[in-house]
Scaffold this motif. Structure first.
Motif, short mmCIF file in Angstrom:
data_model
loop_
_atom_site.label_atom_id
_atom_site.label_comp_id
_atom_site.label_asym_id
_atom_site.label_seq_id
_atom_site.Cartn_x
_atom_site.Cartn_y
_atom_site.Cartn_z
N LEU A 289 36.47 41.12 -30.33
CA LEU A 289 35.90 42.43 -30.02
C LEU A 289 36.85 43.09 -29.02
O LEU A 289 37.00 42.63 -27.89
CB LEU A 289 34.51 42.28 -29.42
CG LEU A 289 33.86 43.57 -28.86
CD1 LEU A 289 33.65 44.59 -29.98
CD2 LEU A 289 32.54 43.25 -28.15
N LEU A 290 37.50 44.15 -29.47
CA LEU A 290 38.47 44.86 -28.64
C LEU A 290 37.91 46.24 -28.32
O LEU A 290 37.59 47.02 -29.22
CB LEU A 290 39.81 45.00 -29.38
CG LEU A 290 40.89 45.84 -28.69
CD1 LEU A 290 41.35 45.17 -27.40
CD2 LEU A 290 42.07 46.07 -29.63
N MET B 265 40.15 45.99 -23.29
CA MET B 265 39.28 44.86 -22.97
C MET B 265 39.08 44.02 -24.22
O MET B 265 38.87 44.58 -25.30
CB MET B 265 37.92 45.33 -22.48
CG MET B 265 37.96 46.27 -21.30
SD MET B 265 36.29 46.78 -20.85
CE MET B 265 36.69 48.35 -20.11
N LEU B 266 39.12 42.72 -24.04
CA LEU B 266 39.10 41.84 -25.20
C LEU B 266 38.16 40.67 -24.97
O LEU B 266 38.15 40.06 -23.90
CB LEU B 266 40.51 41.32 -25.49
CG LEU B 266 40.67 40.36 -26.68
CD1 LEU B 266 40.35 41.07 -28.00
CD2 LEU B 266 42.08 39.80 -26.71
N PRO C 74 40.46 37.43 -21.59
CA PRO C 74 41.76 37.21 -20.92
C PRO C 74 41.97 37.99 -19.64
O PRO C 74 42.88 37.66 -18.87
CB PRO C 74 42.78 37.61 -22.00
CG PRO C 74 42.04 38.49 -22.93
CD PRO C 74 40.62 38.06 -22.91
N ALA C 75 41.16 39.01 -19.38
CA ALA C 75 41.29 39.76 -18.13
C ALA C 75 39.90 40.18 -17.67
O ALA C 75 39.25 41.01 -18.30
CB ALA C 75 42.18 40.98 -18.32
N LEU C 76 39.44 39.57 -16.59
CA LEU C 76 38.11 39.83 -16.07
C LEU C 76 38.17 39.93 -14.56
O LEU C 76 38.67 39.03 -13.89
CB LEU C 76 37.16 38.70 -16.47
CG LEU C 76 35.78 38.67 -15.81
CD1 LEU C 76 34.96 39.89 -16.25
CD2 LEU C 76 35.04 37.39 -16.14
N PRO D 141 40.26 50.40 -18.30
CA PRO D 141 40.61 50.21 -19.72
C PRO D 141 41.08 48.80 -20.06
O PRO D 141 41.21 48.46 -21.23
CB PRO D 141 41.75 51.21 -19.94
CG PRO D 141 41.68 52.16 -18.80
CD PRO D 141 41.16 51.37 -17.65
N TYR D 142 41.34 47.96 -19.04
CA TYR D 142 42.01 46.69 -19.30
C TYR D 142 41.17 45.47 -18.91
O TYR D 142 41.19 44.46 -19.61
CB TYR D 142 43.34 46.65 -18.53
CG TYR D 142 44.14 47.91 -18.69
CD1 TYR D 142 44.77 48.23 -19.90
CD2 TYR D 142 44.25 48.83 -17.65
CE1 TYR D 142 45.48 49.40 -20.05
CE2 TYR D 142 44.97 50.01 -17.79
CZ TYR D 142 45.58 50.29 -18.99
OH TYR D 142 46.29 51.45 -19.15
#
Length: 455
Positions: A52-53, A1-2, A124-126, A83-84
């Motif tokens: 923040l990763l 997650m970013l 970028p992924a939600l 996780p993503y």
């Protein structure tokens, strides 16, 4: 997650003071469900980005849990999106790792911590349930939520439930982080941990200064509190007791009105000046402008038209049509129609609005749209708004040549928009005046351009 946080405030590297994280170091923190890393992909005087990763570990999370639940001893424990895709896991990491920034504290740059600065936040992924703009736009953000395809190799399968979310605005960093902290689990509509009464305190604390006045505060509270009715009622009761005019312990700079709100206000003002009472909102989408129109008693008949039945359903829910009194309900109608085809139901109205619509139409179809709206429907007044592409250079993080929204077919500069307006006016017997919406830049004009056509 970013999550990435970008600013162009000079010197941009002062972002490190606000986050209390040095731009020159990679820092790692053990958090619930994994390891959070903070680092800076870029750090210059003109532009700085902090990331923040969260390296989530579903198996570790399950092992720390109570030993019961849907993820324990199942394949789902190892095969899932947690996780993503950003979720409440990332919100918890944000609260743990950037706690000082969330409070708005900065020992080294206290003045900057209290100052609105240009920001771009990207996730970028939600996993997104609903329209992200509904939650973020009322807070002053410009929202870009690009759907992620289910399978890039098979576009016919359509979009997935995930979006690539970008937020742009000028505000205090603490406000920005608190918006994300609350709305991440709201958009996902899920939490990875048991929700108890202390979550109400977290919501009230993180929502200070914005949640009490948010038009979707009911939905936000319900989702944030995992649909627990008693907790939701408690939170809403406490929010209703908040006096937005009361003095705050910390003096805050006023939040600038969002461009979307300015745009709606400008359109309503033009309709009022034209003396319109029967109004078409063409390409109404989920009904943001319809909500403004129905609150104004000058507009006695309002029609929202859109090609998307999903958007019309969202508009109906947003307006709460099923709960409106009969007299109010009789003022508004929703129609499914394509604006590039003639529709007799749209004839005979005082005014029509095309608010942020034309740029979603393929250029070869624009003459058909003009013929349908200006030629066939032919209202006395037509109000058109569209982005000014020249202003895009003022948005941090918007790459050269990239448009503001993934569905835009084009974006006009002021000369191109003026040429189209003059041609349409001459062809269909209108006069036209053009205006700007938003703060005017001496070099590139305003963010939104508006044209008012009159018979």
């Amino acid at each position: 997650m970013l999550l990435t946080i970008t600013t162009t405030h000079r010197p941009a590297t002062d972002l490190g003071y606000l986050l209390v994280k040095h731009p020159g170091r990679l820092q790692s923190f053990e958090v619930s469900g994994g390891t959070a890393h903070v680092f800076y992909p870029e750090a210059g005087e003109d532009r700085c980005t902090a990331a923040l990763l969260l390296d989530a570990d579903p198996a570790a999370r399950s092992a720390k849990g109570p030993g019961k639940g849907p993820d324990t001893f199942t394949l789902r424990q190892h095969v899932n999106d947690r996780p993503y895709a950003a979720s409440s896991l990332l919100a918890v990491a944000l609260g743990r790792v950037l706690r000082t920034a969330l409070r708005g504290d900065s020992r080294d740059r206290p003045e900057l911590a209290a100052t609105p600065i240009p920001l771009e936040l990207r996730i970028p992924a939600l996993r997104c349930k609903g329209d992200a703009a509904t939650f973020f736009e009322p807070l002053g953000w410009t929202v870009e939520a690009a759907p992620i395809p289910l399978d890039a190799a098979h576009p016919e399968w359509g979009p997935s439930r995930y979006v690539d979310l970008t937020l742009r605005g000028t505000m205090r960093l603490a406000d920005a982080l608190n918006h994300v902290y609350v709305l991440l689990p709201v958009l996902d509509d899920a939490k990875h941990y048991w929700v108890s009464s202390d979550e109400v305190e977290k919501l009230i604390r993180a929502g200070t200064g914005w949640l009490a006045e948010h038009p979707a505060k009911g939905v936000i509270a319900r989702r944030y509190l995992a649909h627990r009715t008693s907790l939701t009622n408690e939170a809403l009761s406490r929010l209703s007791d908040v006096d937005p005019d009361a003095d705050s312990v910390i003096e805050r700079a006023p939040r600038p009105e969002s461009l979307a709100a300015l745009r709606r206000a400008a359109v309503v003002r033009q309709l009022a000046e034209a003396g319109a009472s029967r109004v078409l909102d063409l390409g109404c989408g989920p009904g943001a402008l319809l909500g403004e129109l129905i609150r104004d008693r000058r507009f006695t008949e309002i029609v929202g038209a859109d090609v998307s039945t999903v958007s019309l359903e969202m508009a109906a829910r947003r307006l709460r049509l099923d709960r409106l009194p009969d007299r109010q309900r009789a003022r508004i109608r929703l129609l499914q129609t394509a604006l590039t085809y003639r529709d007799d139901r749209l004839r005979g109205y005082d005014a029509a609005v095309l608010m942020e619509v034309v740029e979603h139409v393929d250029p070869p179809r624009l003459p058909a749209l003009a013929a349908s709206v200006f030629g066939h429907a032919a209202p006395r007044t037509v109000v058109v708004t569209t982005p000014n592409v020249e202003y895009n250079v003022r948005y941090p993080g918007l790459e050269h040549g990239r448009m503001r929204h993934h569905d835009h077919r084009f974006e006009w500069d002021r000369a191109q928009f003026g040429a189209w307006c003059d041609d349409v006016a001459a062809r269909y017997g209108y006069t036209v005046t053009r205006h700007g919406i938003g703060e005017e830049d001496l070099e590139v004009g305003t963010s939104t351009q508006m044209a008012v056509f009159k018979k």
